[in-house]
Every structure is written in structure tokens, then in C-alpha cells.
Design an enzyme around this catalytic site. Structure first.
Site, mmCIF file in Angstrom:
data_model
loop_
_atom_site.group_PDB
_atom_site.id
_atom_site.type_symbol
_atom_site.label_atom_id
_atom_site.label_comp_id
_atom_site.label_asym_id
_atom_site.label_seq_id
_atom_site.Cartn_x
_atom_site.Cartn_y
_atom_site.Cartn_z
ATOM 1 N N GLY C 40 0.848 -1.194 0.000
ATOM 2 C CA GLY C 40 0.000 0.000 0.000
ATOM 3 C C GLY C 40 0.884 1.243 0.000
ATOM 4 O O GLY C 40 1.898 1.293 0.690
ATOM 5 N N GLY C 42 -0.457 4.609 0.154
ATOM 6 C CA GLY C 42 -1.158 5.825 0.551
ATOM 7 C C GLY C 42 -0.291 6.575 1.545
ATOM 8 O O GLY C 42 0.924 6.368 1.617
ATOM 9 N N LEU C 43 -0.925 7.426 2.333
ATOM 10 C CA LEU C 43 -0.132 8.219 3.270
ATOM 11 C C LEU C 43 0.681 7.336 4.201
ATOM 12 O O LEU C 43 1.867 7.573 4.414
ATOM 13 C CB LEU C 43 -1.048 9.132 4.080
ATOM 14 C CG LEU C 43 -1.662 10.285 3.292
ATOM 15 C CD1 LEU C 43 -2.567 11.104 4.199
ATOM 16 C CD2 LEU C 43 -0.576 11.174 2.716
ATOM 17 N N SER C 284 -17.047 17.852 1.264
ATOM 18 C CA SER C 284 -16.264 18.102 2.481
ATOM 19 C C SER C 284 -17.144 18.553 3.635
ATOM 20 O O SER C 284 -18.070 19.340 3.484
ATOM 21 C CB SER C 284 -15.209 19.163 2.226
ATOM 22 O OG SER C 284 -14.663 19.562 3.454
ATOM 23 N N ARG C 337 -19.477 13.623 13.229
ATOM 24 C CA ARG C 337 -20.041 12.928 12.077
ATOM 25 C C ARG C 337 -21.096 11.895 12.440
ATOM 26 O O ARG C 337 -22.129 11.806 11.787
ATOM 27 C CB ARG C 337 -18.916 12.232 11.307
ATOM 28 C CG ARG C 337 -17.989 13.219 10.662
ATOM 29 C CD ARG C 337 -16.805 12.546 10.030
ATOM 30 N NE ARG C 337 -16.004 13.570 9.358
ATOM 31 C CZ ARG C 337 -14.861 13.328 8.740
ATOM 32 N NH1 ARG C 337 -14.368 12.106 8.711
ATOM 33 N NH2 ARG C 337 -14.205 14.292 8.150
ATOM 34 N N LEU C 448 -5.647 11.724 8.042
ATOM 35 C CA LEU C 448 -4.383 12.073 7.387
ATOM 36 C C LEU C 448 -3.285 12.135 8.441
ATOM 37 O O LEU C 448 -2.158 11.688 8.231
ATOM 38 C CB LEU C 448 -4.519 13.416 6.674
ATOM 39 C CG LEU C 448 -5.636 13.508 5.631
ATOM 40 C CD1 LEU C 448 -5.584 14.838 4.907
ATOM 41 C CD2 LEU C 448 -5.530 12.374 4.625
#
Lengths: 233, 223, 644
Positions: C40, C42-43, C284, C337, C448
């Protein structure tokens, strides 16, 4: 070229969802589906890459293929879909091409040589907002290759220039600016991309609006690097 | 290859050569046009012949002539190399392509336009330059070789005039893209000046080519 | 099995520093003798691969996309949190830690979260040094915004594409190591199994997605940074290729899977428009700073609106229910959320939803446009409005946006200790792939932060501790363990290809997704979960009997790729249901209808469920074994989350 009929297409469907429908149909008939690249389907990963009705990413400006919707086509239309065509982008299968040449250009210098840790505080060097914004504009390139696909010369200059200018504008990137531009252009040429003839098709078809100003800046950077860098080889 | 040849054989390097030689050739056009305006002087070609005699023998002009030839040669050679390279960058073309949606016709057809201009150049050089330099010309009333009479004869032929007019249209399109493109290649862009460069380039291309095209048309219709 | 989280002793603020001192180091000259596999890019993966390469290890990095830059971290919009306190508004490492623990509804480890808050400040420094063009103020210093209900401005951002800019930073660092030859990159390569030798992770088996070739790679340690499993729901904001296969196959080799039922449903996504829908697009969360969420006050009005008998503007102000502002006056539209999502579901279940399907609520900018003017709103959200218009063909400046919650992130993942190592020695999991830092609910701009924290600043230290104890000797890929794993992978592919059934992979995936969404989505109950478990089992049996996979293995075969991933989702889905069924409480993203307060808020049970549920695989169709890691809270007081 093969022509497939596709039924049951809603105007709210995305272009790739239309291809999904076609592929499901092909599968059920026992045929192999059409391979195409796609991933995020929200216009940012840069993986989708179709040449639709004679245009990179289709007829809508500022739009990746995945963000293109069927409402821009008419019922009964025949749509031509081709892969990106370039010597540097060999076709793997169907509509899937190999864009690793762009990665190799990045590997040739598209970075700032700092190791993790030991860097100064983020606010040590102020950067004027106008410069930071311009650098950001260049940094929005999604490396999809539409510039190459649209360019009559299959040149990757818009892509290359976006990275070169982003880093050349920032104080952190200026340190290595000369070697970066020399090495990245050399790699670009070695990969077999064409030269830029300032046609502007790249910027017109770029889904994220990378500007031709970046190519001018790349040229400036290249001229000054070649005239003054320590590299005589 | 050392750094110098490497620089000028890279894609950007070759474009630099194209832009510098191109702008130089533009300056030549201006000189050529101003000189040729003598043709419009209603003196039976005396002034024009003085000018052409001067151009043929002045040492500075003769030196610049060599530079000009080199300018043409580099412009043409690099154009050829770049075109070959650009063609091989896309060995398989698109079955369906609509470049007119994203770019100007002239910008995409610089090679074609350039070739038209090159063919014209050969005809033009053979007819005037070659005859002025190496041919037998009669002497005019001022004691200079009478190139004017050659011009007048040539421009009396309809097909010759047509070649000139077509070539000048090609040149105009070539310059419309080439002029501003040269500044872009040299990196000379700025939001303050680029709009001016673009309009100036457009006006320059149209006016210079109109000026040149006016000559054969003038002779054909009025002399 | 006893789960040892290996949390260092000592006061919270000193644990990480002390641990860094106590871990064993690998001599710089010896680092080149070790190989590390990172799956992987990604970040979490790209940052780990780059940093390990910089340290001197030999790294092999793998991704299924055609370039490491396409990993789905790229799509993150909002921002990244860091306790820099540049805004002088009272932020601190402890406050970021506290907000994250509380936001996660007290189901995360204190020590991990504190470390995350500590290293958050270094991430920003690192990214700026790499040339990441964060937003700046006119004075040239970095700008911040408040995000996701935080009371301080600690979020760094790069317009609406912070994820792309951070990933490009990590990608550039990775490219540098590739150029140096310290990292060997394998794009378009998918991990299909983990290989263990003598109880330790020693390599992986992969499939080259272009040629179909099955290959083995051996190493001294394996890092999984393969993201989350949101695509188990078929429709999610994940990329089409995002999958759980690498993590799941590691789980089947013995790695415990923790808190699988903790999934995050993001409240502001563009609603589903039809059956053909392939993915959902997130708008967003920052939109909730200015947009007001509402639905009609009565079911009757909503019905008339849906039938098109009245227009939005026909609904008078007093007939609009700004339900978040009404129920949560302190936080209003900025509630976390999970709360925002659940309330959207509640009003839609009442029949007050809008849009054709009734599964949408309005996010209205009319007031903000009236207050600040359209140019100001366009400057803040222009690109998002454009995206919305592109997808829906509606102009959000004139008409309120329609939004609905969608699966976005999975807090659960492979169980890891403080060192980010799973219970399999030498197997690490970083980023969304592990379970560690977000508890039962992730706050905005924290994903992130975690991905980069793990990759840049945690694993480079902790992996050395393990490698220092490993012999240099490599295991050959001719070792029987590799051959066995390869054969199993080949056999599985052949099995998929040989079924030649009548239903497509996507049909099964959609059916699974629907089950998961209906019974293991925003609200769950025991009865529904039990039903779903049976249905998933049936679906799985049918899949292995009736799936249609065309082509052969030895080619680019998109159907075979999908079939492998969906086969794993069909097993993972059941585990999610098991986990949701056993957790008799509501917390964060896990809402059990049986456990709620009279005001429909989540009712936690700290006495019985303040633990990490780590599940052990015992065979497909067998009941998994639960291992509990008790969570100890010594620095925060457990309270009922209140956003009123």
C-alpha cells in the site's frame, strides 16, 4: 474497433457507470469485459484515462472521465472510446495503458531532498500567499496524462512543468531547482515524449486547469539551469 | 555529448533554437519589407535598383547574409528533427480526434505552413536572388543592374502572383502562431506583457504579410 | 492468547520518549542487511516506505494502482490536524489528545492517541519541508481552520485537496528513495497472501495484475498499509479498487481483527441517484461551517415536495426543521459525524426526507450567501459547489444541496500493539488498516494525521526494535512456506475461474452491500444482525457456487481481481456483524437501537464494553474467537458525549 450497443442508460449516470453496465452485460453473455483504468471516481486520483469522441476525458472541459455524465450525450449516439495514444504509454489491454513513464520523470527529480525528521519548524520560512497559491495551482496536477493524450506531439511538458514550477516557486524547492529541471527534462526526453510546440491543447484539455504559464516557467528554469548549473557533463 | 550539445539537442533546447532563429527571421522580414517598399516609388525602379545593388555589395549586409542563411538552416533543420521526433512520439494515431476543439489550426500545422514557405523561398530565391547575384541584368538609367524589370515581368504572370499570395497567407499563419510562441518558449511571459505580445504578434504577422502580398498584386493590377 | 498492548510504563506524556529510548537500534551499517515489505502506498505506506529507505533498509513497496500516487488518501479533502497552536487559541498536545479520545467515544488507547497528538506537530514541519503547498495567510505564515466540530483552529489544509497534496509529498519522498535504489516499487501488483515462517511474517505472495503471474517476495518484516474496508458496503466514498484482501488474508493467517463493526458514516455525501450507482461522492465536512441542515417539519410537506407538488421555496421558514440546530444548540450543524449522520437517518426514517427517494436532507447556503455574499461563499467552497453541480446537474447557489450519509472510513482494522505490530511477529499494520487511534468514531482531519504519524514517525522507530532481534539471513522464496502459499493462491484463482456460474461479481457485491447497509449500517439491532449473518452466509455459499468469472489468470483480468476482493468481503462482512452483535452498547459509529438514551443518543456501557474486541479467525463459517484488550483510562474521565 468494436461497436457495442448499450441499453438502459440514465442521464444521471457517469460515463464509467455506463461502461460498468456494458461490462455487466458482456459478462452475462459470457464475453470478457472491457478493461479500463479507474479508481477514485471523484476526479482526483488521475487513474481514469479515456479518449472519448476525439477528446481527452471527453467533451466537457475541466472534467475527468469519471466526472463526465451521460447527460452530455444523446440517446442513440455512437460514442468512440480510445486509449491514450503515445509511444511512451504502451497499451496493456483494451483501454488500459502504462503511464509509468510519468513516475520515472518524477523519480528523476520531482522531490525536495529532505529526510524525515530534522526539518525546521513549518513557520520558519514565510512564503507570500500569492506564491503559495501559485505553487498550489501547479501542484493540483493529477498526473492523468490527458496533456500527453491531447498533445499533437504526445509531449508531457505540461505535466513536467507543473512539478518543476511548483517546486521552483517555493523557497524549499529552490535549493535543487537547477539539477531538478535538468534531470527531469532529460528523463522526459528519454521516455520518448514529443516536444512542446505551444499549441495549448494540453492546457485546454487538462481536467484540473494546469496553465501554460508553467511551461514558460519550465523553459525559464531550464535556460537558467543550463547556463549556470555546475553540471558540465 | 557535452553540456552544450546536450542542451541544444534536448526538446526544450531545440525549441530555443526555433524561437531565436524564428524571431531573427522576423527581423529580417521587416528589413526586407522596408527595402522592397521602394517598388512602390513611381520612378521606373531607379530607387529599387539602387537598394538592390547596395544589398548585393555592402560588406555588413553580406556578412549578415551568412547569418541569415544559418538562421534559415537551423530553423529548418530543427523543425525537421522535432517533427520527426514528435511523429514518432505517437506511432499509432487516434481513429477519431477533434483537435479543433482545443487548439488553433495554424498552431498544429506549423510544419505544413513552413514547407509551403520553404518551397516558395526556393522559387523566390531562384527568380530574384540568383538572377541579381549571378544572372545577366540590363543596366538602368541610374547605372545600376535593373532588377526592377525582372520584378515587373514576373509579377505580370497570374500564376506567379498566385504563388506569392498563397505563400504570404501561409507565412501569416506561420507567424501568428510562431511569434508569440517564441516568447513562450523563451519563458518571456508575464500577465502584464503577454497580452500585448500576443496582439502585437498578430498585427505584425498580418501587416508584414499584407505588405509583401501587396507588391505582386500591385504590379499585376496597376502596372 | 493474551493480548499485550506493550504500552510503556510511566506518565502519559513521557511514554513515547521513554519508549524511543528503550527500543533497540539497528546499527546504520547493518540496516542494509534487512528487507522490509510495505504493502500500500497511501499516506501510511508511502511515508513508511520512504522513511525506512532513508534509514537504510531495503524496501519493497507494492500497490495495486498503476502509480503509488493514486492511493485513495489522495481523495481526502478537508485537512490535517496538528497541535501547533499557531492560532494562539488554546490548543495543545493534551487538548488534541483529549478531543480525539472523546471524539472516539472512549474506545481508543490513551497512549496511542497521546503519541499521535505529540507527533502531529512534526508532520506539518515535514510536509512543509517537502514542498506541500498548504494554505497561507497574507503574512506568509500557515493558515488554519476549525474543522469537524473542534473548538480550536488546528486544521492545516490545501484548499479542498489536502489529501492529494500530502500524498504527493510522501510520493515525492518515495520517488527519491526509488531513484536511490533503496525502495523497489511494484505497481499494479496485489498482495494475495501473507507468508509465515516459524511463526513470523516473512513475506507475501502477490499477483502481477498485468500478466497474472503469481510471485513471492521475502523480507524480514511486512508492513500492511492497505487502507480500510469500507467497500464491504459496495457503495462508499472509497475508491473502486479499495479492498480488504491483504488485511483479511493476514487475518486468516492469524492476525487478529479488532473492532470491525466500528465504521464511520459521513454525513455529507451526494445521495444515491440510481441502481447503477458505483460509488458515492463526499462533499467536504467544511460545508457544515456555513450550510444549514434541514428537512420539512411535517411528513405531509415532505411527501408533497417529493412528488413535485410544491417547490422548495414554497416551504415557509417556520415549516423548516433545522433539526441539528434545534437539538444541539451548542454545536448546531457542527456536531461530530456520527451524530449528524444518525440524525439524518432519523428524519428520513420518519418520512421527512427530500429528493426523489426521500433519502436525503437539505444543506442550505441561502443564509450564508445572504450574509456574506455569493463571492465569499464561492471563494470558500467554489470547487465543491462545482463538483456537486457536475454530478447532480443542480446549482447549489440557487437550490440547497441534497446530502445523505455514506460509508466513509473504518475505524476497525488489524489489531496492533503500541509498536503497530500485529499479534504476528514481524507483521505491522499502519494507517486505516489498523484499529488503533480513532476508537469508535474518527474526528475530521484525523485520518491524514494518523496515516502520516504511523509512517513517518512511529514505524521507523518501532520496526528497528524488532529487526534488531532478527538474524540477517533471508528466507528463500523457494522455502516450502512460500510454495505452499503460492499454490493456495493459484488454487483459489482457479476455483474462482472454474465456477462459471450465472451471476456477476458485482451482483454479489451489491447484494452484500445492501445487507450490510440495512442491518449493519447507521443503526443496528440484534434481530437485524442475526438475520444479516444468516443472509451473508447464504450469499457466500451462493457466490462460491454461482459466480461468473471469465477469462484466465494469466492476463489482465479485472473480473478475477474483483472476485478475489469480494470473496474476502463476504467473509469480513460476517465478522462485522458478529462484532456489532456482541457489542451490547452504542458508541461512536456503532449505534445499537436497543441501547439509546430517551433523546435517541448513543448509550455507552463502560462497565462492560470498555475494551477492544480482537477477533481470531477459526475457519470460514466457524465462529470467531473473541479476545479482549481492556482499555484503561487514567488521564481522561469517561463522560457521556454531549454536544447539546
Amino acid at each position: 474497433m468494436v461497436t457495442y450497443p448499450v441499453k438502459g442508460i440514465s442521464p444521471d449516470m457517469s460515463f464509467l457507470e455506463m461502461l460498468d453496465v456494458l461490462n455487466e452485460d458482456l459478462l452475462l453473455r459470457g464475453d470478457e469485459p472491457i478493461a479500463f483504468d479507474h479508481d477514485c471516481r471523484e476526479g482526483i486520483c488521475g487513474m481514469c484515462s479515456l479518449y472519448i469522441n476525439g477528446r481527452a476525458h471527453g467533451p466537457e472541459r475541466g472534467t475527468t472521465t469519471c466526472q463526465l455524465h451521460m447527460r452530455h450525450f444523446k440517446d442513440g449516439d455512437t460514442i468512440t472510446i480510445e486509449p491514450w495514444r503515445a509511444a511512451a504509454f504502451p497499451v496493456h489491454r483494451d483501454l488500459v495503458v502504462d503511464r509509468s513513464a510519468m513516475d520515472r520523470i518524477q523519480q528523476a527529480g520531482g522531490y525536495i531532498s529532505v529526510n524525515t525528521g530534522g526539518v525546521p519548524d513549518a513557520n520558519t520560512i514565510p512564503i507570500p500567499k500569492t506564491i503559495a497559491d501559485k505553487a498550489f495551482d501547479a501542484a493540483t496536477c493529477i498526473q492523468c496524462g490527458a496533456c500527453v493524450a491531447a498533445c499533437k506531439n504526445a509531449s508531457a511538458m505540461l505535466f513536467l512543468s507543473a512539478k518543476v514550477s511548483q517546486l521552483a516557486m517555493l523557497p524549499q524547492g529552490k535549493v535543487e531547482a537547477k539539477t531538478r529541471v535538468e534531470n527531469m527534462l532529460a528523463q522526459h526526453d528519454a521516455e520518448g515524449f514529443g516536444a512542446c510546440s505551444n499549441i495549448g491543447a494540453c492546457a485546454a484539455e487538462c481536467p484540473v486547469g494546469i496553465s501554460l504559464d508553467n511551461i514558460a516557467m519550465l523553459n525559464r528554469e531550464y535556460i537558467s539551469a543550463k547556463a549556470t548549473s555546475e553540471n558540465v557533463a | 555529448m557535452n553540456w552544450f550539445t546536450k542542451t541544444f539537442s534536448s526538446t526544450i533546447g531545440r525549441k530555443l533554437v526555433m524561437s531565436i532563429t524564428g524571431l531573427f527571421l522576423c527581423s529580417f522580414l521587416v528589413v526586407h519589407l522596408i527595402g522592397n517598399l521602394q517598388l512602390f516609388k513611381d520612378d521606373g525602379g531607379l530607387a529599387f535598383n539602387v537598394y538592390s545593388e547596395f544589398m548585393g555589395h555592402n560588406p555588413i549586409i553580406r556578412t549578415m547574409e551568412i547569418v541569415l542563411v544559418l538562421g534559415f538552416l537551423f530553423h529548418i533543420y530543427d523543425a525537421f528533427v522535432l517533427t520527426r521526433r514528435n511523429q514518432s512520439a505517437r506511432p499509432i494515431g487516434y481513429a477519431n480526434s477533434h483537435p479543433e476543439e482545443n487548439s488553433n489550426w495554424s498552431s498544429r500545422n506549423m510544419g505544413l505552413l513552413g514547407t509551403v514557405i520553404l518551397v516558395f523561398l526556393i522559387i523566390h530565391l531562384y527568380n530574384f536572388f540568383w538572377r541579381a547575384r549571378f544572372g545577366e541584368l540590363s543596366i538602368d538609367a541610374g547605372g545600376n543592374p535593373d532588377l526592377y524589370i525582372v520584378v515587373k515581368e514576373s509579377f505580370g504572370l497570374w500564376w506567379y502572383v498566385a504563388i506569392y499570395v498563397i505563400a504570404m497567407i501561409a507565412l501569416a499563419y506561420h507567424l501568428i502562431h510562431g511569434f508569440q510562441s517564441a516568447f513562450q518558449t523563451l519563458g518571456l511571459t508575464h500577465k502584464k506583457y503577454t497580452p500585448f505580445i500576443k496582439s502585437f504578434g498578430y498585427a505584425f504577422s498580418v501587416l508584414v504579410c499584407l505588405g509583401f502580398a501587396a507588391m505582386p498584386l500591385y504590379f499585376f493590377f496597376f502596372e | 492468547m493474551i493480548l499485550d498492548s506493550k504500552i510503556p510504563e510511566g506518565p502519559l506524556a513521557e511514554k513515547w520518549d521513554k519508549h524511543k529510548f528503550n527500543v533497540k537500534l539497528v546499527n546504520p551499517a547493518n540496516k542494509r542487511k534487512y528487507e522490509v515489505i510495505v504493502v500500500g502506498t497511501g499516506l501510511a505506506g508511502a511515508s513508511a516506505a520512504a522513511t525506512l529507505g532513508e534509514l537504510g533498509y531495503n524496501v519493497k513497496a507494492f500497490c495495486f494502482q498503476d502509480s503509488p500516487r493514486r492511493a485513495h488518501s489522495i481523495a481526502a479533502q478537508g485537512g490535517i490536524n496538528a497541535a501547533k497552536n499557531y492560532q494562539n487559541d488554546g490548543d495543545s498536545v493534551f487538548r488534541l489528545f483529549y478531543d480525539t479520545i472523546k471524539g472516539g467515544d472512549y474506545r481508543a488507547r490513551e497512549a496511542n492517541v497521546y503519541r499521535l497528538a505529540q507527533v502531529s506537530v512534526d508532520i506539518i514541519d515535514q510536509c512543509v519541508a517537502q514542498g506541500v503547498p498548504f494554505a497561507r495567510e497574507y503574512g506568509g505564515l500557515l493558515a488554519n481552520r476549525s474543522f469537524g466540530g473542534a473548538q480550536v483552529s488546528r486544521t492545516f489544509y490545501a484548499r479542498g485537496q489536502t489529501g492529494q497534496q500530502l500524498l504527493l509529498g510522501a510520493y515525492s519522498a518515495l520517488n527519491r528513495q526509488i531513484a536511490y535504489g533503496k525502495v523497489k516499487m511494484y505497481p499494479r501488483t496485489e498482495m494475495l497472501d501473507l507468508v509465515m515462517v516459524d511463526g513470523k511474517a516473512r513475506g507475501i505472495v502477490v499477483r502481477n495484475l498485468i500478466t497474472g503471474k503469481i510471485e513471492s517476495h521475502s523480507a524480514h518484516a511486512v508492513v500492511l498499509a492497505t487502507g480500510g474496508y469500507g467497500n464491504v458496503f459496495f457503495l462508499s466514498t472509497n475508491a473502486m479498487g479499495s479492498n480488504a484482501t491483504a488485511a483479511w488474508r493476514a487475518h486468516k493467517k492469524g492476525a487478529l481483527f479488532a473492532n470491525p463493526c466500528f465504521t464511520q458514516i459521513h454525513p455529507t455525501c451526494i445521495p444515491v441517484s440510481g441502481e447503477y450507482q458505483s460509488k458515492l461522492t463526499l462533499m467536504s465536512e467544511s460545508l457544515r461551517n456555513d450550510g444549514r441542515v434541514w428537512v420539512p417539519k411535517t411528513v405531509e410537506l415532505a411527501q408533497r415536495l417529493r412528488r413535485g407538488e410544491i417547490a422548495i421555496n414554497d416551504i415557509a421558514e417556520e415549516d423548516r426543521d433545522y433539526y441539528l440546530e434545534r437539538k444541539y444548540p451548542a454545536f448546531g450543524n457542527l456536531v461530530p459525524r456520527d451524530v449528524a449522520s444518525r440524525n439524518a437517518k432519523l428524519v428520513c426514517d420518519e418520512g421527512r426526507g427530500v429528493g426523489g427517494s426521500g433519502l436525503a436532507v437539505y444543506l442550505d447556503f441561502a443564509d450564508a450567501i445572504k450574509r456574506d455574499g455569493q463571492p465569499a461563499i464561492a471563494a470558500k467552497y467554489g470547487n465543491l459547489f462545482e463538483m456537486y453541480a457536475k454530478i447532480t446537474d443542480e446549482n447549489p447557489y440557487e437550490k440547497p444541496m441534497r446530502i445523505y450519509p455514506a460509508v466513509h472510513y473504518t475505524m476497525g482494522g488489524l489489531w496492533v500493539d503500541y509498536n503497530l505490530m500485529t499479534n504476528i511477529p514481524g507483521l505491522y499494520a499502519t494507517g486505516e488498516c489498523n484499529f488503533s487511534d480513532h476508537g469508535a468514531n474518527r474526528l475530521g482531519a484525523s485520518a491524514l494525521m494518523q496515516g502520516l504519524a504511523d509512517g513517518y514517525f512511529v514505524i521507523p522507530y518501532t520496526i528497528g526494535d524488532y529487526l534488531a532481534q532478527m538474524p540477517y539471513a533471508k528466507v528463500s522464496t523457494d522455502h516450502p512456506a512460500f510454495k505452499e502459499a503460492e499454490e493456495a493462491v493459484i488454487a483459489k484463482n482457479q476455483q474462482l475461474l472454474s465456477i462459471k456460474g450465472t451471476r456477476t461479481v458485482d451482483e454479489f457485491h451489491k447484494a452484500l452491500g445492501l445487507l450490510m447497509w440495512d442491518y449493519c449500517g447507521m443503526a443496528r439491532n440484534a434481530e437485524g444482525l442475526q438475520f444479516a449473518k444468516q443472509e451473508i452466509r447464504k450469499l457466500r455459499d451462493e457466490f462460491w457456487r454461482d459466480v461468473k468469472v471469465t477469462g484466465v489468470n494469466e492476463e489482465l483480468n479485472i473480473t478475477l481481481e474483483k472476485a478475489n476482493r469480494v470473496a474476502d468481503f463476504l467473509e469480513l462482512g460476517e465478522l462485522m456483524v458478529d462484532d456489532a452483535l456482541h457489542r451490547n452498547e452504542s458508541c461512536g459509529g456503532h449505534f445499537r437501537e436497543e441501547y439509546q438514551t430517551p433523546e435517541n443518543e448513543a448509550l455507552r456501557d463502560d462497565e462492560n464494553f470498555a475494551y477492544v474486541a480482537a477477533w481470531e479467525f477459526t475457519g470460514v463459517g466457524n465462529e470467531p474467537v473473541l479476545h479482549k484488550e481492556d482499555l484503561k483510562f487514567e488521564n481522561v474521565k469517561l463522560t457521556q458525549r454531549s454536544y447539546k
